[in-house]
Design an enzyme around this catalytic site. Sequence first.
Site, PDB file in Angstrom:
ATOM      1  CB  CYS A  85      -1.001  -0.031   1.153  1.00  0.00           C
ATOM      2  SG  CYS A  85      -0.300   0.075   2.811  1.00  0.00           S
ATOM      3  CG  HIS A  97      15.612 -14.983  13.266  1.00  0.00           C
ATOM      4  ND1 HIS A  97      16.298 -14.360  14.284  1.00  0.00           N
ATOM      5  CD2 HIS A  97      16.571 -15.417  12.398  1.00  0.00           C
ATOM      6  CE1 HIS A  97      17.616 -14.421  14.062  1.00  0.00           C
ATOM      7  NE2 HIS A  97      17.799 -15.045  12.906  1.00  0.00           N
TER       8      HIS A  97
HETATM    9  O1  LIG Z   1      -0.712   3.604   3.034  1.00  0.00           O
HETATM   10  C1  LIG Z   1      -1.863   3.304   3.145  1.00  0.00           C
HETATM   11  C2  LIG Z   1      -2.412   2.707   4.378  1.00  0.00           C
HETATM   12  O2  LIG Z   1      -1.389   2.511   5.322  1.00  0.00           O
HETATM   13  C3  LIG Z   1      -2.818   3.635   2.034  1.00  0.00           C
HETATM   14  O3  LIG Z   1      -2.246   3.251   0.840  1.00  0.00           O
HETATM   15  C4  LIG Z   1      -3.065   5.132   2.078  1.00  0.00           C
HETATM   16  O4  LIG Z   1      -3.734   5.472   3.276  1.00  0.00           O
HETATM   17  C5  LIG Z   1      -3.885   5.600   0.887  1.00  0.00           C
HETATM   18  O5  LIG Z   1      -4.010   6.995   0.989  1.00  0.00           O
HETATM   19  P1  LIG Z   1      -4.904   7.867   0.000  1.00  0.00           P
HETATM   20  O6  LIG Z   1      -6.308   7.318   0.076  1.00  0.00           O
HETATM   21  O7  LIG Z   1      -4.805   9.264   0.554  1.00  0.00           O
HETATM   22  O8  LIG Z   1      -4.331   7.708  -1.381  1.00  0.00           O
END
Ligand SMILES: O=C(CO)[C@H](O)[C@H](O)COP(=O)(O)O
Length: 160
Positions: A65, A98
């Site tokens: 993400c 680990h």
């Molecule tokens: O990193 C993330 C969660 O940890 C998501 O990819 C992130 O929150 C997406 O952000 P946005 O909707 O502002 O593009």
Amino acid sequence: MKIAIASDHAGFPLKEEVRDYVRKQGHEVEDLGAYNAEPSDYPDFALLVGKALMAGKVERGILICGSGVGVCVAANKMPGIRAGMCHDTYSAHQGVEHDEMNVLVLGARIIGSALAYECVDAYLKANFIASEPRFVRRLNKVKAIEKTYMPEAAGTALNS
Ligand SMILES: O=C(CO)[C@H](O)[C@H](O)COP(=O)(O)O
């Protein structure tokens, strides 16, 4: 090895690159989305990779993400999933050796593709060191925590 990969919209460009890279290394990769950069929700993709692992369809997972945090938190809610966010190669192989990490998590807004490939290599080449009693003892303690707090997890494929 059979590998499931998925990302939300923020991870999409890196997911495409990592998927192609892993295929070039000779692995069989199941791409579970996202299939474009339209806004999406990271838990949906963590769930897909977790389900593929729990069903025994794949041996390892990769989740991406924006930061890596969201998919890591979500995936670790699932029984038998041991996801770790690794933006360095040491963590990427030690997490497997680990801790028997079975999902590598990357943050597409944190690292570039060159370092991501090296982390993926380190992760995929590593194996859990089952001959080392301290690693087995600690892993069993992790599984015991899961059994206590996720009793419905007992007996699932990844949890034997
Ligand atoms: O990193 C993330 C969660 O940890 C998501 O990819 C992130 O929150 C997406 O952000 P946005 O909707 O502002 O593009």
